[in-house]
Design an enzyme around this catalytic site. Sequence first.
Site, PDB file in Angstrom:
ATOM      1  CD  GLU A  52      -2.526   1.258   2.685  1.00 49.07           C
ATOM      2  OE1 GLU A  52      -3.471   2.058   2.786  1.00 49.07           O
ATOM      3  OE2 GLU A  52      -2.171   0.509   3.612  1.00 49.07           O
ATOM      4  CG  HIS A  53       1.223   3.566   3.018  1.00 48.93           C
ATOM      5  ND1 HIS A  53       0.498   2.785   3.899  1.00 48.93           N
ATOM      6  CD2 HIS A  53       0.465   4.654   2.770  1.00 48.93           C
ATOM      7  CE1 HIS A  53      -0.647   3.381   4.170  1.00 48.93           C
ATOM      8  NE2 HIS A  53      -0.698   4.517   3.491  1.00 48.93           N
TER       9      HIS A  53
END
Length: 436
Positions: free
Chosen positions: A319-320
């Site tokens: 995600e990040h």
Amino acid sequence: MPITYLKRGKSEDERSGDNAKVRAAVESTLADIEARGDAAVRELSEKFDSYSPPAFRLSASEIEALMQKVTAREMADIEFAQTQVRRFAEAQRASMTDVEVETLPGVVLGHKNIPVQSVGCYVPGGKFPMVASAHMSVLTASVAGVPRIAAATPPFKGAPNPGVIAAMAKGGAHEIYVLGGIQAVGALAIGTETIDPVHMLVGPGNAFVAEAKRQLFGRVGIDLFAGPTETLVIADETVDAELCATDLLGQAEHGYDSPAVLITNSRKLADETLREIDRLLKILPTADTAGASWRDYGEVILCDSYDEMLSAAEELASEHVQVMTDRDDWFLENMRSYGALFLGPRTNVANGDKVIGTNHTLPTKKAGRYTGGLWVGKFLKTHSYQRVTTDEAAASIGAYGSRLCLLEGFVGHAEQCNVRVRRYGGQNVPYGGAAE
């Protein structure tokens, strides 16, 4: 040589077992909401949040009273963050234009970008009041022009959180519900006696909220699968262990199941980061949560080369992704599967989460392989239209259309084309015949 795991989290089999339990719980809960409506929602709120107000929807006076509890400094900070998010969302919206083009003489094709007509925005807040999530969903939907925005957030320590409610109200929510978890997204999607159903659900949440959105997809649209936070740090010896450890634990504190992974080509940095994480966990106020995530879902992957680091990152599709190397732009150019990139040591995921202006609702569980994160375009539907303006075009396109329909065996389709050829082209085409 193959990449080396200096630390591993739960195995895929263990994670699959956890997921199966979540699926079953969500399925039965959604069925209960559909069968019993408000009664089921109230029981669930009492069970999970010990919260049972006269009405889950806040009145205008209740919203105003809660906003009065927000300090001037806090309100200014909320407004600053919303200004950044609005600026970027408006720039994104401006990039999406309606189109109309004459592809042949007399044949006009176009598309229009139309807002989804009602959206349910879920803002997490049971463990931490996620003020920023209101900017990311409510405000972005407002910039897109959604005419009905219903926002829901769980109570925080038994009551509505003033900061979250203020952010929802200032972001443009038309309805605000103090309601959490499966009961919130289920009520918004299915509808109850007091809550009208929406056309689309957006916003992050825990594993149960993410699974509820997955099961509700089809009945309503969803933004993406945004489950427990994931963070990946890609680093080499240009940075130190303090930055790496801080960036990993800074996201691991979201929950007990938030994967945090370091990929590096430096054994020295890997070892020092492991030691620094142990040190920080002794002093971090949220160590109980971050420590559990690191224990069960934390990983350190040692690679031989930057190409191996890239390959490992692409496989994770996290995600990040925090990139701190001597070739950050190379990763930007070559990475294809992720939620959002945070390039260089001067930026960090927390900036993206709270204030910098990009959207923090991002794909998890490898969904970055096929979708990006929430943005203003998610709230817009691109609908096409066509117009034939001359007799000559109607006859010409009709002739092609008739023959192509018959190629597939669709005689009725062909006659739709033929009647135009007869009417506008003056050709006597028999029923089921192919226009020449």
